[in-house]
Scaffold this active site. Structure first.
Site, short mmCIF file in Angstrom:
data_model
loop_
_atom_site.label_atom_id
_atom_site.label_comp_id
_atom_site.label_asym_id
_atom_site.label_seq_id
_atom_site.Cartn_x
_atom_site.Cartn_y
_atom_site.Cartn_z
CE LYS A 28 -0.39 -14.32 -52.39
NZ LYS A 28 -1.20 -13.96 -51.23
CG ASN B 174 -2.43 -12.69 -43.85
OD1 ASN B 174 -1.44 -12.06 -44.26
ND2 ASN B 174 -2.32 -13.76 -43.06
CE1 TYR C 193 2.52 -16.38 -52.53
CE2 TYR C 193 4.15 -15.00 -53.61
CZ TYR C 193 3.30 -15.23 -52.55
OH TYR C 193 3.22 -14.33 -51.51
P1 NAD Z 1 3.00 -17.31 -43.45
O1 NAD Z 1 3.24 -18.56 -44.21
O2 NAD Z 1 3.91 -16.98 -42.32
O3 NAD Z 1 1.49 -17.26 -42.92
C1 NAD Z 1 0.43 -17.62 -43.74
C2 NAD Z 1 -0.74 -17.98 -42.85
O4 NAD Z 1 -1.82 -18.44 -43.68
C3 NAD Z 1 -0.40 -19.12 -41.88
O5 NAD Z 1 -0.92 -18.79 -40.61
C4 NAD Z 1 -1.14 -20.30 -42.48
O6 NAD Z 1 -1.53 -21.26 -41.52
C5 NAD Z 1 -2.36 -19.62 -43.07
N1 NAD Z 1 -3.05 -20.43 -44.07
C6 NAD Z 1 -2.52 -21.08 -45.13
N2 NAD Z 1 -3.48 -21.77 -45.77
C7 NAD Z 1 -4.64 -21.54 -45.11
C8 NAD Z 1 -5.98 -21.97 -45.28
N3 NAD Z 1 -6.31 -22.79 -46.30
N4 NAD Z 1 -6.93 -21.54 -44.42
C9 NAD Z 1 -6.61 -20.71 -43.39
N5 NAD Z 1 -5.35 -20.28 -43.16
C10 NAD Z 1 -4.38 -20.70 -44.01
O7 NAD Z 1 2.99 -16.15 -44.54
P2 NAD Z 1 3.24 -14.57 -44.40
O8 NAD Z 1 4.60 -14.31 -44.86
O9 NAD Z 1 2.77 -14.06 -43.09
O10 NAD Z 1 2.26 -14.06 -45.56
C11 NAD Z 1 0.94 -13.62 -45.34
C12 NAD Z 1 0.36 -13.19 -46.67
O11 NAD Z 1 1.18 -12.18 -47.26
C13 NAD Z 1 0.28 -14.33 -47.69
O12 NAD Z 1 -0.88 -14.21 -48.46
C14 NAD Z 1 1.52 -14.10 -48.54
O13 NAD Z 1 1.35 -14.64 -49.82
C15 NAD Z 1 1.59 -12.59 -48.55
N6 NAD Z 1 2.94 -12.09 -48.82
C16 NAD Z 1 4.01 -12.39 -48.01
C17 NAD Z 1 5.26 -11.90 -48.33
C18 NAD Z 1 6.49 -12.17 -47.49
O14 NAD Z 1 7.59 -11.77 -47.90
N7 NAD Z 1 6.39 -12.79 -46.32
C19 NAD Z 1 5.45 -11.12 -49.47
C20 NAD Z 1 4.35 -10.85 -50.28
C21 NAD Z 1 3.10 -11.33 -49.94
#
Ligand code: NAD
Length: 248
Positions: free
Chosen positions: A160, A91, A156
């Site tokens: 993905k 994640n 990005y």
């Molecule tokens: P967020 O930024 O709230 O959380 C991301 C988490 O990843 C954070 O806890 C951060 O500390 C952790 N992280 C980042 N780099 C890291 C590393 N090198 N090692 C360990 N942990 C690390 O993001 P989110 O919105 O909860 O997204 C979670 C996932 O879902 C991501 O991969 C994101 O790309 C994907 N995503 C999110 C959305 C959205 O709309 N929020 C949409 C599509 C995909």
């Protein structure tokens, strides 16, 4: 309700957002959840507290997914303590949004290190213990933009999309070992990652979303729990899209 009792799960980037919701949902289904964090131990500890409040169990597991040695070490120690890893949720992710002409080599390297390399390192560290048990689930968090594209998210969206290739290849490599590998591709979900977008941009996204609203982290977590379950045993190499119909 899906039953994950006795399963050991690792959720990378579990300190907030989708990772936190996923940790809680997996734990509620019975899994013991190792909540990974890189630097924000306090926030990850709050996730563990919420896991326990939901009647589940878990613990902290600190490592930077982009650092292959610390991934190896942490997963090895966790396998030693718990006897294996059954479920890996890749994640952790970051987003550095730029139009192509402004993209720097550093933006590319940083994004790739976490979003792509990190997923590979974690899968590599977990695959042997899963092969040993002849059971495993790897779930990679991709994104709607991997398939639809999005101006300003060239790095990005490419990272993905790379996760979709990883998902499909690992699905083929480990199918005979009882391991399934799938991706979940969220649309626009209300988390810290998306919080900074101006209201007009958010409204634009809502307008393009047939369900007419932004998604909740719990709605993504529900797809992860299903893919992690026994009931999803004949699903591998697939992309589950949790996007309110934004891209169909
Ligand atoms: P967020 O930024 O709230 O959380 C991301 C988490 O990843 C954070 O806890 C951060 O500390 C952790 N992280 C980042 N780099 C890291 C590393 N090198 N090692 C360990 N942990 C690390 O993001 P989110 O919105 O909860 O997204 C979670 C996932 O879902 C991501 O991969 C994101 O790309 C994907 N995503 C999110 C959305 C959205 O709309 N929020 C949409 C599509 C995909």
């Amino acid at each position: 309700m899906f039953d994950l009792t006795g399963k050991i799960a690792v959720v990378t980037g579990g300190s907030r957002g989708i990772g936190r919701a996923t940790s809680i949902s997996l734990a509620r289904a019975g899994a013991y959840v190792l909540v990974n964090y890189r630097s924000n131990e306090e926030a990850a500890a709050e996730t563990v507290r919420l896991v326990e409040e939901a009647g589940g169990q878990g613990e902290l597991l600190g490592f930077d997914v982009a650092d292959p040695e610390s991934v190896e070490r942490a997963i090895k120690e966790a396998v030693g303590r718990h006897g294996g890893i059954d479920i890996l949720v890749n994640n952790a992710g970051i987003s550095i949004d730029q139009l192509l002409l402004r993209v720097s080599a550093k933006d590319l390297e940083t994004t790739w290190a976490t979003n792509v390399n990190g997923a590979v390192y974690c899968a590599k560290a977990c695959i042997r213990p899963m092969m040993k048990k002849r059971w495993g689930r790897i779930i990679n968090l991709s994104s709607v933009v991997a398939e639809s594209g999005n101006p300003g998210q060239v790095v990005y969206s490419a990272s993905k999309a790379a996760l979709l290739g990883l998902t499909r290849t690992l699905a083929r490599e480990y199918a005979t070992r009882g391991i399934t590998v799938n991706a979940v591709a969220p649309g626009f979900i209300e988390t810290d990652m998306t919080a900074e977008l101006p209201d007009a941009a958010k409204q634009g996204i809502v307008d393009q979303t047939p369900l007419g609203r932004i998604g909740r982290p719990e709605e993504v977590a529900a797809a992860v729990v299903f893919l992690a379950s026994e009931e999803a045993s004949y699903i591998t190499g697939q992309v589950v899209r949790v996007n309110g119909g934004m891209h169909v």
